[in-house]
Scaffold this active site. Sequence first.
Site, mmCIF file in Angstrom:
data_model
loop_
_atom_site.group_PDB
_atom_site.id
_atom_site.type_symbol
_atom_site.label_atom_id
_atom_site.label_comp_id
_atom_site.label_asym_id
_atom_site.label_seq_id
_atom_site.Cartn_x
_atom_site.Cartn_y
_atom_site.Cartn_z
ATOM 1 N N PHE A 1 0.860 -1.186 0.000
ATOM 2 C CA PHE A 1 0.000 0.000 0.000
ATOM 3 C C PHE A 1 0.890 1.228 0.000
ATOM 4 O O PHE A 1 1.795 1.348 0.828
ATOM 5 C CB PHE A 1 -0.918 0.041 1.228
ATOM 6 N N LYS B 1 3.098 10.373 8.212
ATOM 7 C CA LYS B 1 2.365 9.986 9.434
ATOM 8 C C LYS B 1 2.922 10.599 10.721
ATOM 9 O O LYS B 1 2.573 11.712 11.063
ATOM 10 C CB LYS B 1 2.259 8.458 9.533
ATOM 11 N N ASP C 1 9.298 2.646 1.391
ATOM 12 C CA ASP C 1 8.144 3.387 1.909
ATOM 13 C C ASP C 1 8.021 3.107 3.405
ATOM 14 O O ASP C 1 7.564 2.032 3.806
ATOM 15 C CB ASP C 1 6.879 2.950 1.155
HETATM 16 N N1 PMP Z 1 2.429 4.401 2.347
HETATM 17 C C1 PMP Z 1 2.135 3.609 3.388
HETATM 18 C C2 PMP Z 1 3.040 2.456 3.708
HETATM 19 C C3 PMP Z 1 1.002 3.856 4.167
HETATM 20 O O1 PMP Z 1 0.711 3.043 5.200
HETATM 21 C C4 PMP Z 1 0.173 4.955 3.845
HETATM 22 C C5 PMP Z 1 -1.062 5.299 4.663
HETATM 23 N N2 PMP Z 1 -1.656 4.294 5.341
HETATM 24 C C6 PMP Z 1 0.522 5.757 2.750
HETATM 25 C C7 PMP Z 1 1.666 5.452 2.026
HETATM 26 C C8 PMP Z 1 -0.307 6.955 2.351
HETATM 27 O O2 PMP Z 1 -0.178 7.949 3.316
HETATM 28 P P1 PMP Z 1 -1.219 9.171 3.364
HETATM 29 O O3 PMP Z 1 -2.523 8.610 3.844
HETATM 30 O O4 PMP Z 1 -0.609 10.141 4.324
HETATM 31 O O5 PMP Z 1 -1.318 9.719 1.995
#
Ligand code: PMP
Length: 397
Positions: A136, A250, A221
């Site tokens: 994700f 985050k 990521d």
């Molecule tokens: N990458 C990862 C690994 C995530 O867990 C998330 C959000 N859960 C995102 C990207 C996207 O982040 P955002 O909701 O701040 O756009």
Amino acid sequence: MLTLDVSTDFNALEDLHSSGVTLKRDLQIVRGEGAYLYDAAGRRYIDCVGGQGAANLGHCHPAVVAAVRAQAEQLISCPELFHNPVRARYQAALCTAANMSRVFLCNSGAEAVEAALKFARLSTGRPGIISTMRGFHGRTFGALSATWEKAYREPFQPLLPGVTHVPYNNLERLAAALDETIGAVLVEVVQGEGGVHPAQDGYLQGVQALCRERGALLIVDEVQTGFGRTGWLFAHQQDGIQPDLLCVAKSIAGGLPMGAVLIGERVGALPPASHGSTFGGNPLACAAGLAVLEVLQTTDLILRARERGQALRDYLQTHLPERAVRDVRGRGLLIGIELRGKVAPALKALQTHGVLALPAGATVLRLLPPLVIQDDDLWCAAEIIVDVLSAETRNAD
Ligand code: PMP
């Protein structure tokens, strides 16, 4: 025409004007402190949602509150076309902490991934991206193209061309897909949203070696795993790798919206105007980010995450009924409990018992407690989870 008393019924008022893209729980949160959240009636909950990963330092951490308060009185908005001393200090602190040379600041995880994909294309000139099944990476078009879940992707096709998904923790399949069209490989250290699947020992080192051998960049990521969550400041440090591009967000700024891409030596020059963000690097977020790094670097919170996470996983493994649970996994305080049935009823029951938790897919219960959670509360939550999941199995009989 719907009539409602807007002075009291804020849930209905919010539903009336919300886009509808987020399914809401029947719970109104009005205050947070440490690992506690409080609803409108003053009821206290042990928070294992942790701001969906944005609250590693807990809610309203005093150091973050003080930094934001002081900066808000000084300067809030300052686009990157001007220099700013708070940004200068923050960029230096973040780059040093991550062992990287440069950084691009933005406002969310998806934006960080989006920027990393653009930088990889600019730097290598190659159009292809490899990401992983169950990965994700966010919901903007580029990030969504790299995300695996069909339900998120399908309504928005056609997506970015040239994105291939390979099985996670499988180096053979990666090696087979990694040809000279591939500019970057994008991976999480623990697949969070995809069900809490940690990288196996040696996997990320293997990914790094393949990227170096074939001239692709390694994008890690760490939007969910960064800032102490897994018992390391950045989770990949446990794996002994050095990403070329590192995406974080985050918990980066104590709950304020912020994201960043750290940029390593293998990434080429990024010409002026090749990317940008109005809010990126604003002094308010930078001040909060500095406070977060300082807390993480001067307290034992990261070590606590490592130790308490291991202890909690051991406890859950021993005490959860096998008839209800397939697996307990994770790193540090990013924990997934894979159930044999659906997770939704368990989340509801936990809420009734004063514990808030998350799903990761349809059958995995995910725990992201703030790293500041007190031991009493952690073990109280653990007991409630065991009781609730044991009762769920009994009810299913
Ligand atoms: N990458 C990862 C690994 C995530 O867990 C998330 C959000 N859960 C995102 C990207 C996207 O982040 P955002 O909701 O701040 O756009």
